[in-house]
Design a protein around this motif. Structure first.
Motif, PDB file in Angstrom:
ATOM      1  N   VAL A   1       0.837  -1.193   0.000  1.00 37.31           N
ATOM      2  CA  VAL A   1       0.000   0.000   0.000  1.00 37.31           C
ATOM      3  C   VAL A   1       0.879   1.254   0.000  1.00 37.31           C
ATOM      4  CG1 VAL A   1      -1.799   1.271   1.233  1.00 37.31           C
ATOM      5  CG2 VAL A   1      -1.868  -1.250   1.139  1.00 37.31           C
ATOM      6  N   GLY A   2       1.921   1.262   0.774  1.00 32.79           N
ATOM      7  CA  GLY A   2       2.827   2.409   0.820  1.00 32.79           C
ATOM      8  C   GLY A   2       3.591   2.447   2.118  1.00 32.79           C
ATOM      9  N   PRO A   3       4.505   3.408   2.171  1.00 32.84           N
ATOM     10  CA  PRO A   3       4.845   4.469   1.215  1.00 32.84           C
ATOM     11  C   PRO A   3       5.789   3.970   0.122  1.00 32.84           C
ATOM     12  CG  PRO A   3       6.193   4.695   3.161  1.00 32.84           C
ATOM     13  CD  PRO A   3       5.257   3.538   3.434  1.00 32.84           C
ATOM     14  N   PRO A   4       6.179   4.845  -0.818  1.00 33.14           N
ATOM     15  CA  PRO A   4       7.078   4.427  -1.896  1.00 33.14           C
ATOM     16  C   PRO A   4       8.390   3.832  -1.393  1.00 33.14           C
ATOM     17  CG  PRO A   4       6.083   6.549  -2.424  1.00 33.14           C
ATOM     18  CD  PRO A   4       5.689   6.231  -1.011  1.00 33.14           C
ATOM     19  N   ALA A   5       8.891   4.331  -0.257  1.00 35.28           N
ATOM     20  CA  ALA A   5      10.153   3.802   0.273  1.00 35.28           C
ATOM     21  C   ALA A   5      10.032   2.319   0.609  1.00 35.28           C
ATOM     22  CB  ALA A   5      10.569   4.591   1.506  1.00 35.28           C
ATOM     23  N   LEU A   6       8.837   1.878   0.992  1.00 36.71           N
ATOM     24  CA  LEU A   6       8.650   0.459   1.287  1.00 36.71           C
ATOM     25  C   LEU A   6       8.701  -0.362  -0.004  1.00 36.71           C
ATOM     26  CD1 LEU A   6       8.047  -1.816   3.258  1.00 36.71           C
ATOM     27  CD2 LEU A   6       5.611  -1.277   3.055  1.00 36.71           C
ATOM     28  N   ARG A   7       8.104   0.141  -1.088  1.00 35.98           N
ATOM     29  CA  ARG A   7       8.168  -0.558  -2.374  1.00 35.98           C
ATOM     30  C   ARG A   7       9.621  -0.707  -2.825  1.00 35.98           C
ATOM     31  NH1 ARG A   7       3.777   2.948  -3.420  1.00 35.98           N
ATOM     32  NH2 ARG A   7       1.780   1.834  -3.564  1.00 35.98           N
ATOM     33  N   GLU A   8      10.405   0.362  -2.683  1.00 33.19           N
ATOM     34  CA  GLU A   8      11.817   0.311  -3.061  1.00 33.19           C
ATOM     35  C   GLU A   8      12.579  -0.700  -2.216  1.00 33.19           C
ATOM     36  OE1 GLU A   8      13.108   4.297  -2.592  1.00 33.19           O
ATOM     37  OE2 GLU A   8      11.790   5.105  -4.163  1.00 33.19           O
ATOM     38  N   ALA A   9      12.226  -0.771  -0.922  1.00 32.64           N
ATOM     39  CA  ALA A   9      12.899  -1.729  -0.043  1.00 32.64           C
ATOM     40  C   ALA A   9      12.577  -3.165  -0.449  1.00 32.64           C
ATOM     41  CB  ALA A   9      12.487  -1.482   1.406  1.00 32.64           C
ATOM     42  N   PHE A  10      11.334  -3.430  -0.841  1.00 33.42           N
ATOM     43  CA  PHE A  10      10.978  -4.765  -1.328  1.00 33.42           C
ATOM     44  C   PHE A  10      11.797  -5.114  -2.561  1.00 33.42           C
ATOM     45  CE2 PHE A  10       6.975  -4.807   1.187  1.00 33.42           C
ATOM     46  CZ  PHE A  10       7.034  -6.108   1.639  1.00 33.42           C
ATOM     47  N   ALA A  11      11.970  -4.139  -3.479  1.00 34.36           N
ATOM     48  CA  ALA A  11      12.735  -4.396  -4.698  1.00 34.36           C
ATOM     49  C   ALA A  11      14.197  -4.705  -4.370  1.00 34.36           C
ATOM     50  CB  ALA A  11      12.637  -3.190  -5.629  1.00 34.36           C
ATOM     51  N   ARG A  12      14.801  -3.925  -3.469  1.00 30.45           N
ATOM     52  CA  ARG A  12      16.195  -4.177  -3.075  1.00 30.45           C
ATOM     53  C   ARG A  12      16.334  -5.532  -2.403  1.00 30.45           C
ATOM     54  NH1 ARG A  12      15.834   1.134  -1.180  1.00 30.45           N
ATOM     55  NH2 ARG A  12      15.927   0.423   0.993  1.00 30.45           N
ATOM     56  N   LEU A  13      15.384  -5.832  -1.526  1.00 29.96           N
ATOM     57  CA  LEU A  13      15.445  -7.112  -0.815  1.00 29.96           C
ATOM     58  C   LEU A  13      15.281  -8.281  -1.787  1.00 29.96           C
ATOM     59  CD1 LEU A  13      15.676  -8.357   2.012  1.00 29.96           C
ATOM     60  CD2 LEU A  13      13.187  -8.267   2.194  1.00 29.96           C
ATOM     61  N   ALA A  14      14.403  -8.134  -2.778  1.00 33.94           N
ATOM     62  CA  ALA A  14      14.204  -9.189  -3.767  1.00 33.94           C
ATOM     63  C   ALA A  14      15.493  -9.446  -4.550  1.00 33.94           C
ATOM     64  CB  ALA A  14      13.065  -8.813  -4.705  1.00 33.94           C
ATOM     65  N   ARG A  15      16.195  -8.374  -4.934  1.00 33.21           N
ATOM     66  CA  ARG A  15      17.450  -8.546  -5.671  1.00 33.21           C
ATOM     67  C   ARG A  15      18.495  -9.253  -4.815  1.00 33.21           C
ATOM     68  NH1 ARG A  15      16.166  -3.216  -7.413  1.00 33.21           N
ATOM     69  NH2 ARG A  15      17.601  -2.322  -5.875  1.00 33.21           N
ATOM     70  N   ARG A  16      18.572  -8.859  -3.553  1.00 32.24           N
ATOM     71  CA  ARG A  16      19.567  -9.487  -2.681  1.00 32.24           C
ATOM     72  C   ARG A  16      19.265 -10.972  -2.467  1.00 32.24           C
ATOM     73  NH1 ARG A  16      19.294  -4.509   1.613  1.00 32.24           N
ATOM     74  NH2 ARG A  16      20.601  -3.029   0.433  1.00 32.24           N
ATOM     75  N   LEU A  17      17.996 -11.296  -2.268  1.00 28.66           N
ATOM     76  CA  LEU A  17      17.636 -12.694  -2.057  1.00 28.66           C
ATOM     77  C   LEU A  17      17.871 -13.515  -3.318  1.00 28.66           C
ATOM     78  CD1 LEU A  17      14.340 -12.266   0.023  1.00 28.66           C
ATOM     79  CD2 LEU A  17      16.616 -12.880   0.859  1.00 28.66           C
ATOM     80  N   ALA A  18      17.585 -12.918  -4.490  1.00 27.78           N
ATOM     81  CA  ALA A  18      17.834 -13.625  -5.742  1.00 27.78           C
ATOM     82  C   ALA A  18      19.328 -13.872  -5.934  1.00 27.78           C
ATOM     83  CB  ALA A  18      17.266 -12.824  -6.912  1.00 27.78           C
ATOM     84  N   ASP A  19      20.144 -12.873  -5.604  1.00 31.99           N
ATOM     85  CA  ASP A  19      21.596 -13.046  -5.706  1.00 31.99           C
ATOM     86  C   ASP A  19      22.079 -14.133  -4.760  1.00 31.99           C
ATOM     87  OD1 ASP A  19      21.693 -11.035  -7.566  1.00 31.99           O
ATOM     88  OD2 ASP A  19      22.335  -9.475  -6.152  1.00 31.99           O
ATOM     89  N   ALA A  20      21.508 -14.160  -3.559  1.00 34.27           N
ATOM     90  CA  ALA A  20      21.906 -15.189  -2.590  1.00 34.27           C
ATOM     91  C   ALA A  20      21.529 -16.575  -3.085  1.00 34.27           C
ATOM     92  CB  ALA A  20      21.251 -14.911  -1.238  1.00 34.27           C
ATOM     93  N   ALA A  21      20.361 -16.694  -3.714  1.00 35.40           N
ATOM     94  CA  ALA A  21      19.915 -17.991  -4.229  1.00 35.40           C
ATOM     95  C   ALA A  21      20.821 -18.451  -5.366  1.00 35.40           C
ATOM     96  CB  ALA A  21      18.471 -17.898  -4.706  1.00 35.40           C
ATOM     97  N   ARG A  22      21.200 -17.533  -6.279  1.00 36.26           N
ATOM     98  CA  ARG A  22      22.091 -17.898  -7.375  1.00 36.26           C
ATOM     99  C   ARG A  22      23.462 -18.296  -6.861  1.00 36.26           C
ATOM    100  NH1 ARG A  22      19.324 -13.603 -10.002  1.00 36.26           N
ATOM    101  NH2 ARG A  22      20.898 -12.098  -9.278  1.00 36.26           N
ATOM    102  N   SER A  23      23.944 -17.584  -5.848  1.00 38.88           N
ATOM    103  CA  SER A  23      25.245 -17.913  -5.269  1.00 38.88           C
ATOM    104  C   SER A  23      25.230 -19.296  -4.645  1.00 38.88           C
ATOM    105  CB  SER A  23      25.620 -16.860  -4.219  1.00 38.88           C
ATOM    106  OG  SER A  23      26.824 -17.205  -3.573  1.00 38.88           O
ATOM    107  N   ALA A  24      24.139 -19.628  -3.948  1.00 37.01           N
ATOM    108  CA  ALA A  24      24.036 -20.952  -3.329  1.00 37.01           C
ATOM    109  C   ALA A  24      23.976 -22.044  -4.387  1.00 37.01           C
ATOM    110  CB  ALA A  24      22.803 -21.005  -2.439  1.00 37.01           C
ATOM    111  N   SER A  25      23.267 -21.773  -5.495  1.00 38.05           N
ATOM    112  CA  SER A  25      23.152 -22.766  -6.568  1.00 38.05           C
ATOM    113  C   SER A  25      24.502 -22.994  -7.222  1.00 38.05           C
ATOM    114  CB  SER A  25      22.134 -22.309  -7.597  1.00 38.05           C
ATOM    115  OG  SER A  25      20.856 -22.183  -7.012  1.00 38.05           O
ATOM    116  N   ALA A  26      25.263 -21.899  -7.433  1.00 41.74           N
ATOM    117  CA  ALA A  26      26.564 -22.013  -8.084  1.00 41.74           C
ATOM    118  C   ALA A  26      27.547 -22.796  -7.239  1.00 41.74           C
ATOM    119  CB  ALA A  26      27.113 -20.622  -8.388  1.00 41.74           C
ATOM    120  N   SER A  27      27.483 -22.613  -5.906  1.00 45.64           N
ATOM    121  CA  SER A  27      28.454 -23.282  -5.022  1.00 45.64           C
ATOM    122  C   SER A  27      28.199 -24.782  -4.914  1.00 45.64           C
ATOM    123  CB  SER A  27      28.386 -22.636  -3.632  1.00 45.64           C
ATOM    124  OG  SER A  27      27.121 -22.860  -3.031  1.00 45.64           O
TER     125      SER A  27
END
Length: 340
Positions: free
Chosen positions: A306-332
């Motif tokens: 629902v908001g505010p915009p800073a929360l949407r941005e935080a979800f996007a940053r967190l999603a990227r970090r979690l995706a990177d962590a998942a790829r790193s775990a798969s590669a190892s």
């Protein structure tokens, strides 16, 4: 032979110490005959103590539950423990503060002067409510020492155990902390000391279970005013990332695809609004936007921001970090042989 009154107190103390006492052993511990023991038991019954006698060759006595509460007998350690519990009952969530205050007044009235002085020194501020028991091993003797220093306005020196001892092995000898103690508080099931740090020239909040006081205490000091002059708001603000306000630095709102009844029990400090059988609106606060996004994500369901915009941005940053962590775990693990 001791006076009857002193002997009765000794008998009562022994009966409270264990459930069943063989008559012969009880008489031996008191240094009296079996006949005198029977008379003393009768006197306790007249005073309201339900002492039950078991007949037979190995008969004995036990203190049973009664229909009313008779006078109780506590040793020093029990009296101090009761004082701590009664002073912090406000954090339990139960509506028994008035009863606890009256019980403490009653207990204090019959205490010897040496104990009354100790419990008077324990002034505690309960910050918020907690349904969980204490999560640390704060020593009762240390709590009493901290409370006494707060009441007397005496400077303290103490060793402070780091939060992560394993990472503190850098070979340095850490000097003791020097503080002016102002408040002893309970928050979230733990004990804390709020003090002015003399070496850092600022306010600090110390966990009591990590404190090892050094003696003697230092000189007396003139108390300072906390920012905002409200210890509860100050401590709450510190845990929420602010120095002067009890409000969260970051607050956001989402819609969760879960029933409100399933979400509410896991939201100690937030707002849950039912939107339908399988949807609810949740408002929470946190010390940072990524931490807030992670708190919402912990409900493991679809989320509409629902908001505010800073929360949407935080979800996007967190999603990227979690995706990177998942790829790193798969590669190892990609090059590792399978167990088959």
């Amino acid at each position: 032979m001791r006076k009857t009154s002193a002997r009765l107190l000794s008998l009562l103390s022994l009966l409270q110490a264990r459930r069943d006492w063989p008559g012969a052993l009880l008489a031996e511990r008191l240094g009296i005959s079996a006949r005198t023991l029977r008379r003393d038991v009768d006197r306790l019954r007249e005073l309201g103590y339900p002492v039950v006698a078991d007949k037979g060759p190995k008969g004995g006595y036990r203190l049973d539950a009664g229909t009313r509460l008779p006078p109780l007998l506590f040793d020093d350690e029990q009296a101090v423990a009761l004082t701590v519990a009664l002073r912090t009952v406000g954090t339990s969530g139960a509506d028994v503060e008035d009863g606890a205050a009256r019980a403490l007044a009653t207990l204090r009235q019959v205490m010897p002067a040496r104990l009354r002085h100790r419990i008077d020194a324990l002034e505690v501020t309960a910050v918020g409510r907690s349904s969980s028991p204490s999560r640390d091993g704060a020593d009762g003797g240390i709590l009493m020492a901290l409370g006494a220093a707060v009441r007397a306005h005496e400077e303290l020196r103490f060793d402070y155990t780091p939060a992560y001892p394993a990472g503190a092995g850098d070979g340095r000898v850490r000097p003791p902390r020097r503080v002016q103690p102002h408040h002893l508080v309970t928050h979230g099931g733990r004990w804390y000391l709020v003090a002015w740090d003399l070496d850092r020239d600022d306010w600090r909040v110390f966990r009591a279970d990590r404190i090892t006081p050094r003696v003697p205490t230092g000189p007396r000091f003139t108390p300072r005013d906390l920012p905002g002059k409200d210890v509860a708001a100050f401590v709450t603000g510190r845990f929420r990332g602010s120095d002067h306000s009890a409000e969260w630095l970051c607050r956001g709102e989402v819609v969760l695809h879960r029933p409100a009844a399933a979400v509410a029990p896991h939201v100690p400090a937030g707002t849950v609004e039912e939107l339908g059988p399988d949807r609810c609106r949740l408002t929470l606060g946190s010390w940072s936007w990524p931490a807030l996004a992670a708190a919402f994500g912990a409900f493991d369901t679809d989320i509409e921001v629902v908001g505010p915009p800073a929360l949407r941005e935080a979800f996007a940053r967190l999603a990227r970090r979690l995706a990177d962590a998942a790829r790193s775990a798969s590669a190892s693990t990609a090059g590792q042989p399978s167990d088959g």
